[in-house]
Design an enzyme around this catalytic site. Structure first.
Site, PDB file in Angstrom:
ATOM      1  N   LYS A 105      15.132  23.922 -22.828  1.00 37.78           N
ATOM      2  CA  LYS A 105      16.488  24.075 -23.357  1.00 37.78           C
ATOM      3  C   LYS A 105      17.425  24.582 -22.266  1.00 37.78           C
ATOM      4  CE  LYS A 105      14.535  25.330 -27.877  1.00 37.78           C
ATOM      5  NZ  LYS A 105      14.360  26.405 -28.871  1.00 37.78           N
ATOM      6  N   LYS A 189      22.870  28.120 -27.306  1.00 38.86           N
ATOM      7  CA  LYS A 189      22.590  29.366 -28.036  1.00 38.86           C
ATOM      8  C   LYS A 189      21.894  30.393 -27.148  1.00 38.86           C
ATOM      9  CE  LYS A 189      18.101  28.599 -28.198  1.00 38.86           C
ATOM     10  NZ  LYS A 189      17.046  29.501 -27.651  1.00 38.86           N
ATOM     11  N   ASN A 254      15.867  35.549 -23.653  1.00 40.53           N
ATOM     12  CA  ASN A 254      17.306  35.665 -23.398  1.00 40.53           C
ATOM     13  C   ASN A 254      17.878  36.927 -24.031  1.00 40.53           C
ATOM     14  OD1 ASN A 254      18.023  33.013 -21.977  1.00 40.53           O
ATOM     15  ND2 ASN A 254      16.861  32.281 -23.732  1.00 40.53           N
ATOM     16  N   VAL A 277      10.950  32.574 -17.121  1.00 42.04           N
ATOM     17  CA  VAL A 277      12.286  31.988 -17.098  1.00 42.04           C
ATOM     18  C   VAL A 277      13.072  32.341 -18.360  1.00 42.04           C
ATOM     19  CG1 VAL A 277      13.574  29.815 -17.049  1.00 42.04           C
ATOM     20  CG2 VAL A 277      11.511  30.083 -15.660  1.00 42.04           C
ATOM     21  N   GLU A 279      16.373  30.765 -19.713  1.00 43.14           N
ATOM     22  CA  GLU A 279      17.274  29.659 -19.390  1.00 43.14           C
ATOM     23  C   GLU A 279      18.754  29.998 -19.573  1.00 43.14           C
ATOM     24  OE1 GLU A 279      16.557  27.093 -17.841  1.00 43.14           O
ATOM     25  OE2 GLU A 279      14.509  26.442 -18.281  1.00 43.14           O
TER      26      GLU A 279
END
Length: 337
Positions: A105, A189, A254, A277, A279
């Site tokens: 994503k 998002k 995130n 990661v 993103e």
């Protein structure tokens, strides 16, 4: 039936584990430097999440053998690696009729392309499907149920992937032909999720969280619709569903990045500590670049970009968002028009 998973990261291993009973053969491909003895020999990974794969799973750095005879290829590499991996797939002679299901994503920096666009840029004849939805890896590994979307312009391919990857009682899949909407909902998002973790760490309260999700959704819709998405898609699993999950859970990478930013930590230290990661970090830059190019306001994404790439303080970010010029509220219908 054979499943090939490209990328031995957290989500790639989780999907391979989840699909164990759906396929007779499962092969995981990764770069040699991403593989270790514990994973290759013991089929076990301990960080960032613990995953124990079935003994019959094959793990290899030989891409040609990994994709040979595959009925479905799942691409679960970081967005920055999608283009080079597709170039390797091309050189390895990937079958263009084999569905390539992208589960990453984000947007490609510089080109600002969606992942399906990147794939098609390198593999123009490939059948490309997008898998996106509220899919926190740790909850999936715990056996908790969720649902997601599989999007493809060709509904026959979407339905094939839907049936192949659907796991009764645990992983319910819905088809969708709005590739743009499903892709952008899942990508954008991530930036709002960083903002959510940031707000939670600053103890801004539930009213703020409700406001953040609502205005974040408006921001996602404003940009996505301009790029060709069906607005109704953004209120589905890959948009609102994924937004709610990642913005309310510390299991989201995130969200965790945002929480650490709220503590005043610097992004390099955060990513080093995270060990995987997130993103939304790079996507925040891509979103701002896209918005500038298209003349669209994305105040939350812009604030997160500043939080990631400048020395602005948490309180300064809050002040900038709360003291913007007053304006009329955009509603769903207004965005749709």
């Amino acid at each position: 039936m054979k499943l090939t998973v490209l990328g031995p990261g957290c989500w790639g291993l989780t999907l391979a584990w989840l699909m164990n009973d759906n396929f007779n053969e499962i092969t995981i491909w990764g770069r040699e430097q991403d593989l270790n003895d514990d994973l290759v020999i013991n089929k076990h990974c301990s960080k960032p999440l613990e995953v124990q794969l079935d003994r019959r799973v094959v793990i290899t750095s030989d891409l040609k053998s990994a994709i040979s005879g595959a009925d479905v290829i799942l691409s679960v590499v970081a967005t920055s690696g999608v283009r080079p991996v597709c170039e390797q797939l091309r050189d390895a002679g990937v079958n263009p009729d084999t569905p390539l299901v992208n589960a990453s994503k984000g947007l490609e920096l510089n080109s600002l392309m969606r992942m399906s666009e990147v794939i098609k840029d390198v593999l123009p004849l490939q059948k490309v499907v997008i898998l996106s939805g509220p899919t926190l890896a740790k909850e999936v590994l715990m056996g908790k149920p969720t649902a997601a979307s599989v999007a493809c312009e060709d509904m026959e391919t979407a339905e094939f992937v839907q049936k192949a990857l659907n796991v009764p009682n645990r992983f319910r899949l819905y088809t969708n032909n709005d590739v743009i909407g499903v892709e952008l909902g899942g990508s954008l998002k991530n930036v709002i999720a960083i903002a959510s973790g940031f707000a939670h760490e600053m103890d801004l309260g539930d009213n703020c969280m409700g406001s953040l999700l609502t205005r974040g959704m408006a921001e996602i819709a404003r940009l996505s619709v301009k790029l060709g998405a069906d607005p109704s898609t953004l209120y589905g699993l890959s948009g609102m569903g994924d937004l709610i999950a990642t913005c309310s859970s510390p299991l989201s990478r995130n969200y965790t990045v945002g929480s650490m930013l709220g503590k005043g930590k610097k992004i390099d230290d955060i990513l080093k500590e995270l060990g995987s990661v997130a993103e939304g970090v790079k996507t925040s830059k891509a979103v701002c670049d896209l918005a500038k190019k298209m003349g669209i306001e994305v105040p939350i994404s812009s604030a997160i970009y500043e939080a990631v790439y400048t020395d602005i303080t948490p309180n300064e970010i809050l002040s900038k968002l709360m003291n913007r010029k007053l304006k009329k509220e955009e509603t769903y219908n207004a965005v749709r028009c």
